[in-house]
Write a protein that holds these residues in place. Structure first.
Motif, PDB file in Angstrom:
ATOM      1  N   UNK A   6      71.411  -4.444  62.506  1.00 24.67           N
ATOM      2  CA  UNK A   6      71.453  -3.698  61.256  1.00 24.67           C
ATOM      3  C   UNK A   6      71.826  -2.247  61.497  1.00 24.67           C
ATOM      4  N   UNK A   7      72.633  -1.703  60.614  1.00 22.96           N
ATOM      5  CA  UNK A   7      72.971  -0.287  60.657  1.00 22.96           C
ATOM      6  C   UNK A   7      72.048   0.474  59.726  1.00 22.96           C
ATOM      7  N   UNK A   8      71.188   1.321  60.277  1.00 22.33           N
ATOM      8  CA  UNK A   8      70.133   1.973  59.500  1.00 22.33           C
ATOM      9  C   UNK A   8      70.448   3.432  59.205  1.00 22.33           C
ATOM     10  N   UNK A   9      70.113   3.865  57.994  1.00 24.47           N
ATOM     11  CA  UNK A   9      70.203   5.282  57.638  1.00 24.47           C
ATOM     12  C   UNK A   9      68.842   5.760  57.158  1.00 24.47           C
ATOM     13  N   UNK A  10      68.605   7.038  57.317  1.00 28.59           N
ATOM     14  CA  UNK A  10      67.362   7.665  56.877  1.00 28.59           C
ATOM     15  C   UNK A  10      67.544   8.217  55.472  1.00 28.59           C
ATOM     16  N   UNK A  11      66.460   8.670  54.853  1.00 24.22           N
ATOM     17  CA  UNK A  11      66.626   9.331  53.556  1.00 24.22           C
ATOM     18  C   UNK A  11      67.442  10.611  53.698  1.00 24.22           C
ATOM     19  N   UNK A  12      68.222  10.920  52.675  1.00 25.38           N
ATOM     20  CA  UNK A  12      68.996  12.167  52.711  1.00 25.38           C
ATOM     21  C   UNK A  12      68.166  13.341  52.215  1.00 25.38           C
ATOM     22  N   UNK A  13      67.040  13.042  51.554  1.00 25.37           N
ATOM     23  CA  UNK A  13      66.144  14.105  51.101  1.00 25.37           C
ATOM     24  C   UNK A  13      66.642  14.866  49.899  1.00 25.37           C
ATOM     25  N   UNK A  14      67.647  14.330  49.225  1.00 27.81           N
ATOM     26  CA  UNK A  14      68.252  15.052  48.102  1.00 27.81           C
ATOM     27  C   UNK A  14      67.351  15.050  46.872  1.00 27.81           C
ATOM     28  N   UNK A  15      67.336  16.159  46.166  1.00 25.86           N
ATOM     29  CA  UNK A  15      66.747  16.246  44.838  1.00 25.86           C
ATOM     30  C   UNK A  15      67.917  16.398  43.866  1.00 25.86           C
ATOM     31  N   UNK A  16      68.125  15.369  43.068  1.00 33.58           N
ATOM     32  CA  UNK A  16      69.347  15.276  42.287  1.00 33.58           C
ATOM     33  C   UNK A  16      69.275  16.050  40.976  1.00 33.58           C
ATOM     34  N   UNK A  46      70.969  -1.059  56.240  1.00 35.98           N
ATOM     35  CA  UNK A  46      69.645  -0.853  55.666  1.00 35.98           C
ATOM     36  C   UNK A  46      69.340   0.630  55.528  1.00 35.98           C
ATOM     37  N   UNK A  47      68.746   0.993  54.419  1.00 40.54           N
ATOM     38  CA  UNK A  47      68.239   2.354  54.208  1.00 40.54           C
ATOM     39  C   UNK A  47      66.720   2.289  54.243  1.00 40.54           C
ATOM     40  N   UNK A  48      66.104   3.155  55.032  1.00 38.13           N
ATOM     41  CA  UNK A  48      64.653   3.119  55.205  1.00 38.13           C
ATOM     42  C   UNK A  48      64.007   4.415  54.729  1.00 38.13           C
ATOM     43  N   UNK A  49      62.745   4.294  54.307  1.00 47.45           N
ATOM     44  CA  UNK A  49      61.915   5.439  53.925  1.00 47.45           C
ATOM     45  C   UNK A  49      62.529   6.236  52.778  1.00 47.45           C
ATOM     46  N   UNK A  50      63.189   5.555  51.862  1.00 41.07           N
ATOM     47  CA  UNK A  50      63.807   6.246  50.716  1.00 41.07           C
ATOM     48  C   UNK A  50      62.729   6.852  49.828  1.00 41.07           C
ATOM     49  N   UNK A  51      62.970   8.074  49.366  1.00 38.51           N
ATOM     50  CA  UNK A  51      61.969   8.773  48.562  1.00 38.51           C
ATOM     51  C   UNK A  51      62.219   8.642  47.074  1.00 38.51           C
ATOM     52  N   UNK A  52      63.355   8.050  46.691  1.00 42.41           N
ATOM     53  CA  UNK A  52      63.630   7.848  45.267  1.00 42.41           C
ATOM     54  C   UNK A  52      64.582   6.676  45.075  1.00 42.41           C
TER      55      UNK A  52
END
Length: 290
Positions: A6-16, A46-52
């Protein structure tokens, strides 16, 4: 045995926008660069630990614009089952299922007891949507420089996960290869059981990050136009229908976006089709356009 990468990305931390300065389109482009870099080396993303939900939607959108490989998403939540941005689990699941994700769940957050309880409540909906559930909890809570659940204590929750249709299991903070090995042993002893799917008319379901509603097209309120006090009209509609019905004309999508922090209900749109689609593209939820 077959192994998948799996190719994993972390949260970008953006507030939209309008709550922050980041745009959905910017996040999509940033994620797209990561996806393109991994595309030829992975079997799924996969995206992990998404905050929104919107952050997760940006990732899924990015993948779908450049790849047809399966997509997994896991959010991180507080003890009430809400993300850092206040998003609820089931509406988030619906939003991302509408984009065609393969699996959805939670990671990090707390220990397996809370994570499995939250996901178990979403399991009938997930089954109805054809989405697998993922649980990757921490080894309990931080304690004395480590975490408070041993390998065996952590693994004692695995049967409950399997009995509630949570079939993709792993660990996050505080876990290691011994925890993962124990999870594997448990899955070989306890069968995966899915709940009965929820009775859900998903085609006619709309949601935002807090709630969802089923739309009866034979009984809808009169659409309200975009104005400075639109949110008041939407909430009056929602008292009876559980959603708001908005007429969106050319050039009005930004003005509607500015009012989203004050709108608690899901939306149905009509009016200029191109403008409605533009708004729906970056909306944190599932919208119906009629």
């Amino acid at each position: 045995k077959e192994r998948l990468v799996g190719g994993s990305v972390s949260p970008c931390g953006a507030m939209f926008y309008p709550m922050g300065d980041d745009t959905f389109e910017f996040a999509v482009e940033e994620y797209k660069q990561a996806v393109l870099g991994m595309e030829h080396f992975v079997d799924f993303f996969t995206a992990e630990t998404c905050i929104s939900t919107l952050e997760a939607k940006a990732f899924v959108t990015a993948v779908r614009e450049v790849s047809d490989k399966p997509v997994f998403v896991t959010l991180t939540v507080d003890k009430n089952g809400r993300t850092l941005c206040g998003d609820e689990v089931i509406p988030s699941l619906m939003t991302l299922a509408n984009l065609g994700i393969k699996a959805f769940g939670l990671n990090c957050s707390f220990g397996p007891d809370l994570i499995i309880d939250i996901l178990s409540k979403a399991s009938p909906i997930a089954k109805s949507l054809g989405v697998e559930l993922i649980a990757k909890p921490n080894a309990g809570l931080p304690k004395d420089g480590g975490f408070d659940l041993s390998v065996d204590e952590f693994a004692s929750f695995i049967p409950k996960a399997l009995e509630n249709g949570i079939g993709i299991l792993g660990g996050c903070c505080g876990t290691n290869k011994e925890y993962i090995k124990k999870i594997k042993e448990c899955t070989e002893k306890v069968p995966l059981e899915y709940p009965a799917p929820a009775a859900l008319d998903f085609e006619n379901t709309v949601c935002n990050t807090r709630a969802y509603a089923v739309v009866n097209k034979d009984d809808m309120p009169e659409a309200v136009g975009v104005s400075d006090y639109l949110y008041e009209g939407v909430e009056i509609q929602a008292e009876k229908y559980n959603y708001g019905f908005v007429k969106l004309e050319k050039g009005e999508s930004d003005k509607l976006s500015e009012q989203l922090p004050y709108i608690n209900s899901p939306l149905v749109l009509c009016g200029d089709k191109e403008e409605c689609e533009k708004f729906a593209y970056s909306y944190a939820g599932k919208i119906m356009i009629v």
